[in-house]
Design a protein around this motif. Structure first.
Motif, PDB file in Angstrom:
ATOM      1  N   TYR A 233       0.840  -1.201   0.000  1.00  0.00           N
ATOM      2  CA  TYR A 233       0.000   0.000   0.000  1.00  0.00           C
ATOM      3  C   TYR A 233       0.876   1.253   0.000  1.00  0.00           C
ATOM      4  CZ  TYR A 233      -3.358  -3.342   2.071  1.00  0.00           C
ATOM      5  OH  TYR A 233      -4.154  -4.432   2.333  1.00  0.00           O
ATOM      6  N   ALA A 234       0.253   2.386  -0.337  1.00  0.00           N
ATOM      7  CA  ALA A 234       0.793   3.668   0.088  1.00  0.00           C
ATOM      8  C   ALA A 234       0.367   3.851   1.538  1.00  0.00           C
ATOM      9  CB  ALA A 234       0.236   4.793  -0.773  1.00  0.00           C
ATOM     10  N   TYR A 235       1.240   4.473   2.334  1.00  0.00           N
ATOM     11  CA  TYR A 235       0.973   4.589   3.765  1.00  0.00           C
ATOM     12  C   TYR A 235       0.961   6.041   4.211  1.00  0.00           C
ATOM     13  CZ  TYR A 235       1.957  -0.409   4.356  1.00  0.00           C
ATOM     14  OH  TYR A 235       1.925  -1.784   4.283  1.00  0.00           O
ATOM     15  N   ARG A 236       0.114   6.325   5.195  1.00  0.00           N
ATOM     16  CA  ARG A 236       0.257   7.552   5.961  1.00  0.00           C
ATOM     17  C   ARG A 236       1.269   7.305   7.073  1.00  0.00           C
ATOM     18  NH1 ARG A 236      -5.328   7.203   5.115  1.00  0.00           N
ATOM     19  NH2 ARG A 236      -6.182   8.907   3.843  1.00  0.00           N
ATOM     20  N   ASN A 237       2.093   8.305   7.359  1.00  0.00           N
ATOM     21  CA  ASN A 237       3.085   8.203   8.440  1.00  0.00           C
ATOM     22  C   ASN A 237       4.009   6.999   8.250  1.00  0.00           C
ATOM     23  OD1 ASN A 237       1.759  10.419   9.816  1.00  0.00           O
ATOM     24  ND2 ASN A 237       0.226   8.926  10.488  1.00  0.00           N
TER      25      ASN A 237
ATOM     26  N   ASP B 219       5.614   4.746  14.175  1.00  0.00           N
ATOM     27  CA  ASP B 219       4.728   3.896  14.983  1.00  0.00           C
ATOM     28  C   ASP B 219       3.269   4.090  14.601  1.00  0.00           C
ATOM     29  OD1 ASP B 219       6.922   2.932  16.326  1.00  0.00           O
ATOM     30  OD2 ASP B 219       6.726   4.321  18.023  1.00  0.00           O
ATOM     31  N   ASP B 220       2.959   5.222  13.937  1.00  0.00           N
ATOM     32  CA  ASP B 220       1.580   5.521  13.536  1.00  0.00           C
ATOM     33  C   ASP B 220       1.308   5.160  12.074  1.00  0.00           C
ATOM     34  OD1 ASP B 220       1.039   6.611  16.083  1.00  0.00           O
ATOM     35  OD2 ASP B 220       1.867   8.549  15.470  1.00  0.00           O
ATOM     36  N   GLU B 221       2.176   4.351  11.478  1.00  0.00           N
ATOM     37  CA  GLU B 221       2.018   3.954  10.075  1.00  0.00           C
ATOM     38  C   GLU B 221       0.641   3.348   9.834  1.00  0.00           C
ATOM     39  OE1 GLU B 221       5.387   1.974   7.940  1.00  0.00           O
ATOM     40  OE2 GLU B 221       4.026   0.263   8.036  1.00  0.00           O
ATOM     41  N   GLU B 222       0.005   3.808   8.758  1.00  0.00           N
ATOM     42  CA  GLU B 222      -1.355   3.358   8.453  1.00  0.00           C
ATOM     43  C   GLU B 222      -1.516   3.154   6.951  1.00  0.00           C
ATOM     44  OE1 GLU B 222      -5.952   5.069   8.766  1.00  0.00           O
ATOM     45  OE2 GLU B 222      -4.255   6.266   9.469  1.00  0.00           O
ATOM     46  N   PRO B 223      -1.906   1.958   6.518  1.00  0.00           N
ATOM     47  CA  PRO B 223      -2.092   1.743   5.077  1.00  0.00           C
ATOM     48  C   PRO B 223      -3.299   2.501   4.552  1.00  0.00           C
ATOM     49  CG  PRO B 223      -2.848  -0.174   6.311  1.00  0.00           C
ATOM     50  CD  PRO B 223      -2.194   0.749   7.312  1.00  0.00           C
TER      51      PRO B 223
END
Length: 301
Positions: free
Chosen positions: A226-230, A234-238
């Motif tokens: 995926y492209a991820y936020r953050n 530790d806050d990585e989100e797909p």
């Protein structure tokens, strides 16, 4: 459905592993992944990166007592090399003819990128070795985490694909096309074209091709699902489902790293702006599921 699949260079070979056998194996696995799309009648076009392969040629050239070949020629060489391997492995999977088109892209000689080379290519150097080179170098980090230097070259924006009429004709005839390898050979001039020492981002060439052939879907096949936020925190989100406006806000906020996910996201948005139905970011083995909407980052207008 007509789909353009942009294969990242590391989907075919890594910097440390550029053997023909390994490339065949990786492309063979990809052929299995896209075979089901072809079986149901989807029209497929492929573009690809060439970073590891160009890097290997530059390394060989630096070690050999042979005439130097300019960068535009090396890009053409790797287009033919990788295109042959992709066509050879895909032909049975798509049950039809696969044709590789060595592709040139026009760039603007006034593009600011020519004044600010930022694209690292070729072998790694120590600081003292870098100082001895006849070309511009800059600091980079090796995959092992060590500091080093590499050659820096311009990465101008592609404005047109010179072979696009031939590509459209092949697609109309039902041929699976491999084109735009390594972003295409960068050339300048409106009549007789001349190659230039630069490397074009294959993601932007891929979206030009996709728009020009009226593709329904553009797939960016890369090393993450995926492209991820953050990303990397530790806050990585797909990002699984999104629309162009939301993704553009994240891009403008600096969410995606330059040189990795940023050009992919930017290219996807420009494809959608030009009328594309959907863009996807995923891994090579998830391409079929991603085209069906069941994997990867799904981006809609």
């Amino acid at each position: 459905m007509r789909t353009v699949i942009a294969l990242g260079g590391n989907a075919i070979a890594s910097d440390g592993d550029v053997t023909v056998a390994q490339q065949r194996a990786r492309i063979g696995a990809l052929a299995d992944a896209v075979g089901e799309l072809a079986e149901r009648g989807d029209e497929l076009l492929f573009t690809h990166g060439n970073g590891p392969q160009v890097g290997q040629l530059l390394l060989q050239q630096s070690r050999a007592d042979a005439p130097e070949r300019p960068l535009d020629v090396l890009v053409a060489e790797t287009q033919a090399q990788i295109g042959y391997l992709v066509a050879d492995q895909l032909e049975s999977a798509v049950d039809g003819r696969v044709t590789t088109v060595v592709t040139r892209v026009r760039v603007d000689p006034a593009d600011p990128a020519f004044e600010d080379p930022t694209k690292p290519i070729g072998p790694y150097y120590t600081e003292s070795e870098a100082a001895e080179q006849s070309f511009e170098t800059g600091p980079v980090t090796k995959p092992t985490g060590e500091s080093a230097y590499r050659r820096l070259v311009p990465s101008p924006e592609p404005t047109a694909v010179l072979e696009i009429d031939e590509i459209r004709g092949l697609v109309a005839d039902g041929v699976t096309v491999v084109c735009g390898g390594g972003g295409g050979v960068p050339v300048v001039g409106d009549g007789a074209c001349e190659g230039v020492e630069a490397v074009v981002d294959k993601d932007h060439t891929s979206r030009l091709v996709a728009s020009a052939v009226d593709a329904d879907c553009l797939v960016m096949a890369t090393h993450v699902e995926y492209a991820y936020r953050n990303f990397g925190t530790d806050d990585e989100e797909p990002i699984r489902e999104t629309d162009a406006a939301s993704l553009r806000r994240a891009l403008e906020a600096g969410e995606f790293a330059a040189g990795s996910m940023r050009p992919k996201v930017a290219a996807c948005l420009r494809f959608l702006d030009a009328g594309g139905d959907r863009a996807v970011i995923t891994t090579p083995d998830s391409i079929a599921a991603a085209v069906d909407g069941d994997a990867g980052t799904q981006i809609r207008p």
